[in-house]
Design a protein around this motif. Structure first.
Motif: not given
Length: 147
Positions: A12, A15-16, A62, A65-66, A69, A129, A131
């Motif tokens: 996560l 991703s950020i 994206q 959402q990360s 989470d 996400t 994950t």
């Protein structure tokens, strides 16, 4: 058998970190194109600002959402593996996916080897996400039943 993926939170954060700079560039490009379009200096600026706005929207989604989470606790869901498939992304990376209770989860290679089509699994995942943090096979199907 629990196949955990201890780096779910790391994924996560990755991703950020990966998408945030592209989001900043897309937002800067959108602002520049929009200011050109509003000042009437370029006819292509309207199309460019719409396209750049869509790119910024997708990247922003994206990142948001990360972030969501990271701030929430993982949830658990149990169900049958209704579908399992693999595909190559960017012609290099092979990813395996499973469909469980109307959710699609991407599995790590460590998790992939434990799951077959029709197995009943318990998935611990981040809800925004999807994950996967941990995957446990609750009930096996077929020939692997007596392992």
């Amino acid at each position: 058998m629990i196949a955990s993926h201890p780096t779910a939170r790391t994924a996560l954060v990755r991703s950020i970190v990966l998408f945030s700079p592209f989001l900043a560039i897309a937002l800067a490009g959108f602002a520049a194109l929009l200011s050109d379009a509003l000042s009437g200096q370029g006819t292509g600026s309207i199309v460019g600002s719409v396209l750049m706005g869509l790119v910024a929207l997708l990247l922003g989604y994206q990142v948001v959402q990360s972030l969501r989470d990271l701030l929430t606790q993982p949830v658990e869901r149990e169900g049958l593996v209704e579908r399992r498939w693999s595909r190559h992304e960017f012609m290099v990376f092979r990813n395996t996916y499973v469909f469980v209770e109307r959710n699609v989860f991407r599995l790590s290679p460590e998790q992939e080897i434990h799951v077959d089509l029709g197995d009943r699994v318990r998935v611990r995942y981040h809800p925004h996400t999807a994950t996967v943090e941990a995957l446990e096979v609750v009930q096996r199907v077929g020939a692997r039943d007596n392992e």
